[in-house]
Design an enzyme around this catalytic site. Structure first.
Site, PDB file in Angstrom:
ATOM      1  N   PHE A  51       0.835  -1.202   0.000  1.00 44.73           N
ATOM      2  CA  PHE A  51       0.000   0.000   0.000  1.00 44.73           C
ATOM      3  C   PHE A  51       0.878   1.264   0.000  1.00 44.73           C
ATOM      4  O   PHE A  51       1.723   1.414  -0.873  1.00 44.73           O
ATOM      5  CB  PHE A  51      -1.002  -0.039   1.156  1.00 44.73           C
ATOM      6  CG  PHE A  51      -2.107  -1.031   0.921  1.00 44.73           C
ATOM      7  CD1 PHE A  51      -3.057  -0.820  -0.058  1.00 44.73           C
ATOM      8  CD2 PHE A  51      -2.185  -2.204   1.668  1.00 44.73           C
ATOM      9  CE1 PHE A  51      -4.068  -1.743  -0.298  1.00 44.73           C
ATOM     10  CE2 PHE A  51      -3.193  -3.133   1.429  1.00 44.73           C
ATOM     11  CZ  PHE A  51      -4.128  -2.905   0.452  1.00 44.73           C
ATOM     12  N   SER A  52       0.712   2.171   0.962  1.00 43.83           N
ATOM     13  CA  SER A  52       1.347   3.489   0.842  1.00 43.83           C
ATOM     14  C   SER A  52       2.842   3.511   1.107  1.00 43.83           C
ATOM     15  O   SER A  52       3.462   4.562   0.950  1.00 43.83           O
ATOM     16  CB  SER A  52       0.640   4.495   1.747  1.00 43.83           C
ATOM     17  OG  SER A  52      -0.637   4.787   1.219  1.00 43.83           O
ATOM     18  N   ILE A  53       3.434   2.383   1.488  1.00 47.07           N
ATOM     19  CA  ILE A  53       4.906   2.345   1.454  1.00 47.07           C
ATOM     20  C   ILE A  53       5.364   2.502   0.004  1.00 47.07           C
ATOM     21  O   ILE A  53       6.496   2.892  -0.260  1.00 47.07           O
ATOM     22  CB  ILE A  53       5.446   1.065   2.103  1.00 47.07           C
ATOM     23  CG1 ILE A  53       4.985   0.965   3.557  1.00 47.07           C
ATOM     24  CG2 ILE A  53       6.976   1.034   2.068  1.00 47.07           C
ATOM     25  CD1 ILE A  53       5.410  -0.320   4.259  1.00 47.07           C
ATOM     26  N   LYS A  69       4.548   4.859  -1.809  1.00 46.80           N
ATOM     27  CA  LYS A  69       4.892   6.279  -1.907  1.00 46.80           C
ATOM     28  C   LYS A  69       6.373   6.500  -1.566  1.00 46.80           C
ATOM     29  O   LYS A  69       7.088   7.234  -2.258  1.00 46.80           O
ATOM     30  CB  LYS A  69       4.016   7.098  -0.970  1.00 46.80           C
ATOM     31  CG  LYS A  69       2.519   7.070  -1.258  1.00 46.80           C
ATOM     32  CD  LYS A  69       1.744   7.782  -0.163  1.00 46.80           C
ATOM     33  CE  LYS A  69       0.271   7.977  -0.496  1.00 46.80           C
ATOM     34  NZ  LYS A  69      -0.490   6.723  -0.572  1.00 46.80           N
ATOM     35  N   TYR A 105      -2.140  14.657   3.966  1.00 41.27           N
ATOM     36  CA  TYR A 105      -1.921  13.327   3.399  1.00 41.27           C
ATOM     37  C   TYR A 105      -2.969  13.062   2.332  1.00 41.27           C
ATOM     38  O   TYR A 105      -4.139  12.820   2.642  1.00 41.27           O
ATOM     39  CB  TYR A 105      -1.993  12.275   4.498  1.00 41.27           C
ATOM     40  CG  TYR A 105      -1.555  10.915   4.026  1.00 41.27           C
ATOM     41  CD1 TYR A 105      -0.222  10.531   4.122  1.00 41.27           C
ATOM     42  CD2 TYR A 105      -2.466  10.027   3.467  1.00 41.27           C
ATOM     43  CE1 TYR A 105       0.189   9.284   3.669  1.00 41.27           C
ATOM     44  CE2 TYR A 105      -2.070   8.785   3.016  1.00 41.27           C
ATOM     45  CZ  TYR A 105      -0.745   8.414   3.119  1.00 41.27           C
ATOM     46  OH  TYR A 105      -0.322   7.177   2.660  1.00 41.27           O
TER      47      TYR A 105
END
Length: 393
Positions: free
Chosen positions: A116-118, A120, A220
Protein backbone atom coordinates in the site's frame (compact mmCIF):
# COMPACT_ATOMS: atom_id res chain seq x y z
CA UNK A 1 -22.94 -30.65 0.17
CA UNK A 2 -19.72 -30.22 -1.76
CA UNK A 3 -16.32 -31.12 -0.35
CA UNK A 4 -14.08 -28.30 0.77
CA UNK A 5 -11.25 -27.38 -1.55
CA UNK A 6 -7.67 -27.06 -0.34
CA UNK A 7 -8.10 -23.29 -0.70
CA UNK A 8 -11.14 -23.28 1.60
CA UNK A 9 -9.43 -25.45 4.17
CA UNK A 10 -6.41 -23.17 4.21
CA UNK A 11 -8.10 -19.74 4.19
CA UNK A 12 -11.57 -20.46 5.57
CA UNK A 13 -13.44 -19.05 2.55
CA UNK A 14 -13.90 -19.81 -1.16
CA UNK A 15 -11.76 -18.15 -3.84
CA UNK A 16 -14.87 -16.93 -5.67
CA UNK A 17 -15.83 -14.92 -2.59
CA UNK A 18 -12.80 -12.67 -3.16
CA UNK A 19 -13.89 -10.01 -5.64
CA UNK A 20 -13.03 -6.44 -6.53
CA UNK A 21 -15.75 -5.39 -4.11
CA UNK A 22 -14.44 -7.49 -1.20
CA UNK A 23 -10.67 -7.78 -1.63
CA UNK A 24 -9.76 -5.13 0.96
CA UNK A 25 -12.15 -6.52 3.60
CA UNK A 26 -11.54 -9.20 6.23
CA UNK A 27 -11.11 -12.16 6.02
CA UNK A 28 -10.59 -12.06 2.26
CA UNK A 29 -7.63 -9.67 2.50
CA UNK A 30 -5.53 -12.44 4.07
CA UNK A 31 -5.34 -13.90 0.56
CA UNK A 32 -5.90 -10.91 -1.71
CA UNK A 33 -3.09 -8.83 -0.23
CA UNK A 34 -0.73 -11.54 -1.45
CA UNK A 35 -2.42 -11.84 -4.84
CA UNK A 36 -3.41 -8.32 -5.89
CA UNK A 37 -2.47 -9.10 -9.48
CA UNK A 38 -5.37 -11.55 -9.76
CA UNK A 39 -7.81 -8.74 -9.03
CA UNK A 40 -6.25 -5.57 -10.46
CA UNK A 41 -4.20 -5.36 -13.69
CA UNK A 42 -0.52 -5.25 -12.75
CA UNK A 43 2.89 -4.68 -14.31
CA UNK A 44 5.82 -6.90 -13.40
CA UNK A 45 8.98 -5.46 -11.87
CA UNK A 46 11.46 -8.26 -12.41
CA UNK A 47 14.96 -8.79 -11.12
CA UNK A 48 18.13 -8.42 -13.19
CA UNK A 49 19.40 -11.93 -12.50
CA UNK A 50 18.37 -15.05 -10.60
CA UNK A 51 20.28 -14.99 -7.35
CA UNK A 52 18.85 -18.33 -6.28
CA UNK A 53 16.25 -19.16 -3.65
CA UNK A 54 16.38 -17.75 -0.15
CA UNK A 55 15.78 -19.69 3.02
CA UNK A 56 13.87 -18.31 6.01
CA UNK A 57 15.64 -17.57 9.27
CA UNK A 58 13.23 -19.06 11.79
CA UNK A 59 15.35 -18.65 14.91
CA UNK A 60 13.11 -15.99 16.44
CA UNK A 61 12.07 -17.91 19.54
CA UNK A 62 13.99 -15.54 21.78
CA UNK A 63 12.24 -12.52 20.33
CA UNK A 64 8.78 -14.02 20.01
CA UNK A 65 8.60 -14.95 23.67
CA UNK A 66 9.77 -11.59 25.01
CA UNK A 67 7.23 -9.28 26.60
CA UNK A 68 6.32 -5.86 25.20
CA UNK A 69 3.87 -3.21 26.39
CA UNK A 70 3.07 -1.29 23.20
CA UNK A 71 0.15 0.64 24.66
CA UNK A 72 -1.38 1.25 28.04
CA UNK A 73 -2.52 -2.33 28.55
CA UNK A 74 -0.90 -5.39 30.06
CA UNK A 75 2.45 -6.72 28.82
CA UNK A 76 2.16 -9.31 26.07
CA UNK A 77 4.56 -11.43 24.09
CA UNK A 78 5.84 -10.35 20.71
CA UNK A 79 4.11 -13.39 19.19
CA UNK A 80 0.73 -12.47 20.68
CA UNK A 81 0.98 -8.88 19.49
CA UNK A 82 1.80 -10.04 15.96
CA UNK A 83 -1.37 -12.12 15.97
CA UNK A 84 -3.50 -9.39 17.54
CA UNK A 85 -2.34 -6.83 14.96
CA UNK A 86 -3.22 -9.18 12.05
CA UNK A 87 0.42 -9.51 10.99
CA UNK A 88 1.00 -11.66 7.91
CA UNK A 89 4.80 -11.45 7.85
CA UNK A 90 7.65 -9.90 9.80
CA UNK A 91 11.31 -9.64 8.81
CA UNK A 92 13.86 -8.18 11.23
CA UNK A 93 17.39 -7.09 10.31
CA UNK A 94 20.14 -6.06 12.70
CA UNK A 95 23.42 -4.58 11.50
CA UNK A 96 22.61 -5.64 7.94
CA UNK A 97 21.92 -9.29 8.84
CA UNK A 98 18.59 -11.10 8.92
CA UNK A 99 17.68 -11.76 12.55
CA UNK A 100 14.56 -13.68 11.72
CA UNK A 101 11.44 -14.15 9.61
CA UNK A 102 7.96 -14.77 11.00
CA UNK A 103 4.92 -15.72 8.93
CA UNK A 104 1.26 -16.26 9.72
CA UNK A 105 -0.11 -19.68 8.72
CA UNK A 106 -1.79 -18.23 5.63
CA UNK A 107 1.40 -16.67 4.18
CA UNK A 108 4.37 -18.61 2.87
CA UNK A 109 7.98 -17.49 2.96
CA UNK A 110 8.84 -15.80 -0.34
CA UNK A 111 5.27 -14.71 -1.09
CA UNK A 112 4.63 -11.18 -2.27
CA UNK A 113 2.36 -8.84 -0.33
CA UNK A 114 0.98 -5.44 -1.28
CA UNK A 115 2.64 -2.65 0.74
CA UNK A 116 0.00 0.00 0.00
CA UNK A 117 1.35 3.49 0.84
CA UNK A 118 4.91 2.34 1.45
CA UNK A 119 4.74 2.50 -2.35
CA UNK A 120 4.89 6.28 -1.91
CA UNK A 121 8.19 6.05 -0.02
CA UNK A 122 9.62 3.75 -2.71
CA UNK A 123 8.49 6.06 -5.52
CA UNK A 124 10.19 8.95 -3.72
CA UNK A 125 13.45 6.98 -3.69
CA UNK A 126 13.26 6.89 -7.48
CA UNK A 127 12.75 10.65 -7.47
CA UNK A 128 15.91 10.97 -5.35
CA UNK A 129 17.87 8.83 -7.81
CA UNK A 130 16.69 10.95 -10.75
CA UNK A 131 17.50 14.14 -8.84
CA UNK A 132 21.05 12.86 -8.36
CA UNK A 133 21.30 12.16 -12.09
CA UNK A 134 20.12 15.67 -12.94
CA UNK A 135 16.93 14.39 -14.58
CA UNK A 136 14.60 15.88 -11.97
CA UNK A 137 14.63 19.22 -10.15
CA UNK A 138 12.46 19.04 -7.01
CA UNK A 139 12.07 22.82 -7.02
CA UNK A 140 10.71 22.91 -10.56
CA UNK A 141 6.98 23.34 -11.17
CA UNK A 142 5.07 20.12 -11.80
CA UNK A 143 4.02 21.61 -15.14
CA UNK A 144 7.66 21.51 -16.28
CA UNK A 145 7.24 17.78 -16.77
CA UNK A 146 3.43 17.59 -17.02
CA UNK A 147 2.23 20.55 -19.11
CA UNK A 148 -1.37 19.36 -18.77
CA UNK A 149 -1.15 20.27 -15.08
CA UNK A 150 -1.42 23.96 -15.91
CA UNK A 151 -4.78 25.13 -14.68
CA UNK A 152 -5.21 22.11 -12.38
CA UNK A 153 -4.76 21.99 -8.60
CA UNK A 154 -1.12 21.14 -9.31
CA UNK A 155 -0.58 23.98 -11.77
CA UNK A 156 1.43 26.17 -9.39
CA UNK A 157 2.85 23.38 -7.20
CA UNK A 158 6.46 22.23 -7.28
CA UNK A 159 7.67 18.66 -7.36
CA UNK A 160 8.87 19.13 -3.76
CA UNK A 161 5.37 20.13 -2.68
CA UNK A 162 4.18 16.84 -4.15
CA UNK A 163 6.98 14.92 -2.41
CA UNK A 164 6.23 16.50 0.97
CA UNK A 165 2.42 16.27 0.79
CA UNK A 166 2.03 20.03 1.10
CA UNK A 167 -0.11 20.51 -2.01
CA UNK A 168 -3.36 22.43 -1.47
CA UNK A 169 -5.52 19.87 -3.25
CA UNK A 170 -9.12 19.20 -2.27
CA UNK A 171 -9.79 15.51 -1.65
CA UNK A 172 -10.25 13.49 1.53
CA UNK A 173 -8.88 9.99 2.17
CA UNK A 174 -12.34 8.44 2.54
CA UNK A 175 -11.21 4.83 2.30
CA UNK A 176 -14.56 3.21 3.02
CA UNK A 177 -16.96 5.52 1.14
CA UNK A 178 -17.43 4.25 -2.45
CA UNK A 179 -19.56 7.27 -3.35
CA UNK A 180 -16.97 9.88 -2.35
CA UNK A 181 -14.38 11.53 -4.57
CA UNK A 182 -11.97 8.97 -3.14
CA UNK A 183 -14.29 6.21 -4.32
CA UNK A 184 -14.16 7.72 -7.81
CA UNK A 185 -10.38 7.79 -7.49
CA UNK A 186 -10.32 4.08 -6.70
CA UNK A 187 -12.52 3.35 -9.70
CA UNK A 188 -10.03 5.21 -11.87
CA UNK A 189 -7.25 2.97 -10.49
CA UNK A 190 -9.42 -0.13 -11.14
CA UNK A 191 -9.35 -0.92 -7.41
CA UNK A 192 -13.15 -0.63 -7.06
CA UNK A 193 -15.98 -2.03 -9.18
CA UNK A 194 -17.26 0.29 -11.88
CA UNK A 195 -13.92 1.50 -13.20
CA UNK A 196 -12.88 1.79 -16.81
CA UNK A 197 -14.57 5.05 -17.80
CA UNK A 198 -11.87 7.39 -16.46
CA UNK A 199 -8.09 7.08 -16.37
CA UNK A 200 -6.06 7.77 -13.27
CA UNK A 201 -4.37 10.74 -14.95
CA UNK A 202 -7.63 12.37 -16.05
CA UNK A 203 -8.91 12.01 -12.49
CA UNK A 204 -5.76 13.69 -11.11
CA UNK A 205 -6.14 16.61 -13.51
CA UNK A 206 -9.76 17.11 -12.43
CA UNK A 207 -9.06 17.62 -8.72
CA UNK A 208 -10.03 21.05 -7.34
CA UNK A 209 -7.60 23.29 -5.51
CA UNK A 210 -7.98 24.50 -1.95
CA UNK A 211 -7.60 28.12 -1.01
CA UNK A 212 -4.23 29.06 0.39
CA UNK A 213 -0.69 28.50 -0.83
CA UNK A 214 1.08 25.23 -1.33
CA UNK A 215 3.87 24.35 1.07
CA UNK A 216 2.34 25.40 4.39
CA UNK A 217 0.35 22.40 5.65
CA UNK A 218 0.97 18.67 5.57
CA UNK A 219 -2.07 17.06 3.96
CA UNK A 220 -1.92 13.33 3.40
CA UNK A 221 -3.46 12.95 -0.05
CA UNK A 222 -2.67 9.78 -2.00
CA UNK A 223 -3.28 11.25 -5.48
CA UNK A 224 -0.17 13.40 -4.99
CA UNK A 225 1.94 10.26 -5.10
CA UNK A 226 0.29 8.97 -8.26
CA UNK A 227 1.07 12.32 -9.84
CA UNK A 228 4.69 11.84 -8.75
CA UNK A 229 4.73 8.61 -10.73
CA UNK A 230 3.53 10.52 -13.80
CA UNK A 231 6.26 13.13 -13.26
CA UNK A 232 8.94 10.40 -13.10
CA UNK A 233 7.67 8.78 -16.28
CA UNK A 234 7.61 12.10 -18.11
CA UNK A 235 11.08 13.05 -16.85
CA UNK A 236 12.61 9.81 -18.15
CA UNK A 237 10.36 8.62 -20.96
CA UNK A 238 10.17 5.22 -19.24
CA UNK A 239 7.27 3.26 -17.81
CA UNK A 240 7.37 3.16 -14.05
CA UNK A 241 7.89 -0.60 -13.79
CA UNK A 242 10.89 -0.43 -16.14
CA UNK A 243 12.28 2.60 -14.33
CA UNK A 244 12.01 0.91 -10.93
CA UNK A 245 13.62 -2.28 -12.23
CA UNK A 246 16.57 -0.42 -13.73
CA UNK A 247 17.20 2.27 -11.14
CA UNK A 248 16.26 0.59 -7.87
CA UNK A 249 15.38 -3.09 -7.98
CA UNK A 250 18.50 -4.36 -9.74
CA UNK A 251 20.99 -2.07 -7.94
CA UNK A 252 19.35 -2.92 -4.61
CA UNK A 253 19.99 -6.60 -5.11
CA UNK A 254 16.32 -7.50 -4.75
CA UNK A 255 15.91 -11.27 -4.79
CA UNK A 256 12.33 -11.53 -6.01
CA UNK A 257 10.19 -9.88 -8.67
CA UNK A 258 7.89 -7.09 -7.50
CA UNK A 259 4.71 -5.85 -9.19
CA UNK A 260 2.57 -2.72 -9.34
CA UNK A 261 -1.10 -2.30 -10.17
CA UNK A 262 -1.99 -0.19 -13.22
CA UNK A 263 -5.07 1.53 -14.58
CA UNK A 264 -6.93 0.99 -17.86
CA UNK A 265 -4.09 2.53 -19.92
CA UNK A 266 -1.22 1.10 -17.89
CA UNK A 267 -0.57 4.08 -15.62
CA UNK A 268 1.11 2.78 -12.47
CA UNK A 269 -0.59 3.21 -9.08
CA UNK A 270 2.55 4.60 -7.44
CA UNK A 271 0.60 5.78 -4.39
CA UNK A 272 -0.17 2.29 -3.19
CA UNK A 273 0.02 -0.51 -5.74
CA UNK A 274 3.42 -2.12 -5.20
CA UNK A 275 3.73 -5.72 -4.03
CA UNK A 276 6.99 -7.35 -2.91
CA UNK A 277 8.39 -9.88 -0.45
CA UNK A 278 9.07 -8.91 3.18
CA UNK A 279 12.78 -9.59 2.64
CA UNK A 280 13.02 -7.15 -0.26
CA UNK A 281 11.05 -4.54 1.66
CA UNK A 282 13.55 -4.89 4.51
CA UNK A 283 16.39 -4.50 1.99
CA UNK A 284 14.99 -1.11 1.01
CA UNK A 285 15.05 -0.05 4.66
CA UNK A 286 18.61 -1.31 5.06
CA UNK A 287 19.71 0.59 1.95
CA UNK A 288 18.28 3.76 3.48
CA UNK A 289 19.99 2.98 6.80
CA UNK A 290 23.26 2.65 4.93
CA UNK A 291 22.85 6.14 3.47
CA UNK A 292 21.75 4.95 0.03
CA UNK A 293 24.20 2.07 -0.41
CA UNK A 294 23.33 -1.60 -0.98
CA UNK A 295 25.89 -4.36 -1.38
CA UNK A 296 28.67 -1.80 -1.55
CA UNK A 297 26.99 -0.02 -4.47
CA UNK A 298 25.65 3.53 -4.39
CA UNK A 299 21.93 3.39 -5.22
CA UNK A 300 20.62 6.76 -3.98
CA UNK A 301 22.63 9.96 -3.38
CA UNK A 302 23.76 10.21 0.23
CA UNK A 303 22.70 13.86 0.48
CA UNK A 304 19.16 12.93 -0.59
CA UNK A 305 18.92 10.23 2.07
CA UNK A 306 20.28 12.59 4.73
CA UNK A 307 17.79 15.29 3.75
CA UNK A 308 14.96 12.76 3.80
CA UNK A 309 15.61 11.04 7.12
CA UNK A 310 17.64 13.54 9.15
CA UNK A 311 17.48 17.21 8.23
CA UNK A 312 14.60 17.86 5.82
CA UNK A 313 10.92 18.34 6.42
CA UNK A 314 9.00 21.32 7.74
CA UNK A 315 8.08 20.81 11.42
CA UNK A 316 5.47 23.56 11.27
CA UNK A 317 3.80 22.07 8.20
CA UNK A 318 3.68 18.73 10.03
CA UNK A 319 2.22 20.34 13.14
CA UNK A 320 -0.54 21.93 11.06
CA UNK A 321 -1.48 18.52 9.65
CA UNK A 322 -3.79 15.82 10.96
CA UNK A 323 -1.22 13.15 11.91
CA UNK A 324 0.58 14.98 14.70
CA UNK A 325 -0.86 12.53 17.25
CA UNK A 326 1.21 9.69 15.76
CA UNK A 327 4.60 11.43 15.83
CA UNK A 328 4.34 14.57 18.01
CA UNK A 329 8.00 15.43 17.42
CA UNK A 330 8.04 14.21 13.85
CA UNK A 331 8.34 15.53 10.34
CA UNK A 332 7.54 14.34 6.84
CA UNK A 333 10.01 14.56 3.99
CA UNK A 334 10.07 12.94 0.55
CA UNK A 335 7.21 10.61 1.54
CA UNK A 336 9.05 9.22 4.59
CA UNK A 337 7.97 9.83 8.18
CA UNK A 338 10.61 11.04 10.63
CA UNK A 339 9.49 9.63 13.98
CA UNK A 340 11.23 12.26 16.11
CA UNK A 341 13.75 10.08 17.94
CA UNK A 342 16.07 9.38 15.00
CA UNK A 343 14.00 6.55 13.57
CA UNK A 344 11.99 6.87 10.37
CA UNK A 345 9.45 4.79 8.50
CA UNK A 346 7.13 4.19 5.59
CA UNK A 347 3.52 3.32 6.45
CA UNK A 348 0.68 1.73 4.50
CA UNK A 349 -2.98 1.15 5.32
CA UNK A 350 -4.13 -2.16 6.81
CA UNK A 351 -0.90 -2.40 8.82
CA UNK A 352 2.09 -2.13 6.49
CA UNK A 353 5.24 -0.75 8.13
CA UNK A 354 8.90 -0.33 7.18
CA UNK A 355 10.67 0.91 10.31
CA UNK A 356 14.33 1.94 10.41
CA UNK A 357 16.19 2.72 13.64
CA UNK A 358 19.75 3.89 12.91
CA UNK A 359 20.68 3.92 16.61
CA UNK A 360 20.02 0.22 17.11
CA UNK A 361 20.93 -0.64 13.48
CA UNK A 362 17.56 -2.38 13.15
CA UNK A 363 15.19 -2.57 10.17
CA UNK A 364 11.71 -4.08 10.57
CA UNK A 365 9.34 -4.95 7.73
CA UNK A 366 5.80 -5.71 8.93
CA UNK A 367 3.09 -6.77 6.48
CA UNK A 368 -0.46 -7.19 7.71
CA UNK A 369 -4.11 -7.73 6.81
CA UNK A 370 -5.79 -5.59 9.45
CA UNK A 371 -9.57 -5.49 8.96
CA UNK A 372 -9.75 -1.69 8.98
CA UNK A 373 -7.67 0.53 6.67
CA UNK A 374 -6.76 2.89 9.51
CA UNK A 375 -6.99 2.41 13.29
CA UNK A 376 -5.34 5.31 15.09
CA UNK A 377 -5.17 3.57 18.47
CA UNK A 378 -3.65 0.44 16.95
CA UNK A 379 -1.18 2.51 14.92
CA UNK A 380 0.06 4.13 18.11
CA UNK A 381 0.46 0.68 19.68
CA UNK A 382 2.39 -0.51 16.64
CA UNK A 383 4.79 2.42 16.94
CA UNK A 384 5.42 1.41 20.55
CA UNK A 385 5.83 -2.22 19.50
CA UNK A 386 8.34 -1.37 16.77
CA UNK A 387 10.36 0.75 19.18
CA UNK A 388 10.40 -2.07 21.73
CA UNK A 389 11.27 -4.72 19.15
CA UNK A 390 14.04 -2.53 17.76
CA UNK A 391 15.56 -2.18 21.24
CA UNK A 392 15.53 -5.91 21.94
CA UNK A 393 16.54 -7.29 18.50
Amino acid sequence: MTAQTAFERHYGFRRDEVTLASWRTSPFNRWSFQNAGELVPSADIGVAADAGPEEPVRDMAGLLSQKVTPGEGEPQTVASFLTRSSTDALTVMKGGKIVGDWFAPHMAFGARHIVFSISKSITAILAGILEGEGALDPNAPVATHVPEAKGSAYGDATVQHVLDMTVSVDIEESYTDPDSAYGRYRKATLWNPGGGSETLFSFLMSLPRLDGPHGETFRYRSPNSDLLGVVLERATGQRFADLMREKLWAPLGARSAAAITVDMVGQARTAGGISMTPRDLARIGEMMRQGGVAGGRRVVPEEWVRDTVETGGDRQAWRRGAMLFLFPGGRYRNKWYQVGDGAYCGIGIHGQWLYVDPKSEVVIAKMSSQPEPVEDALDMEIVGFLRALSAMA
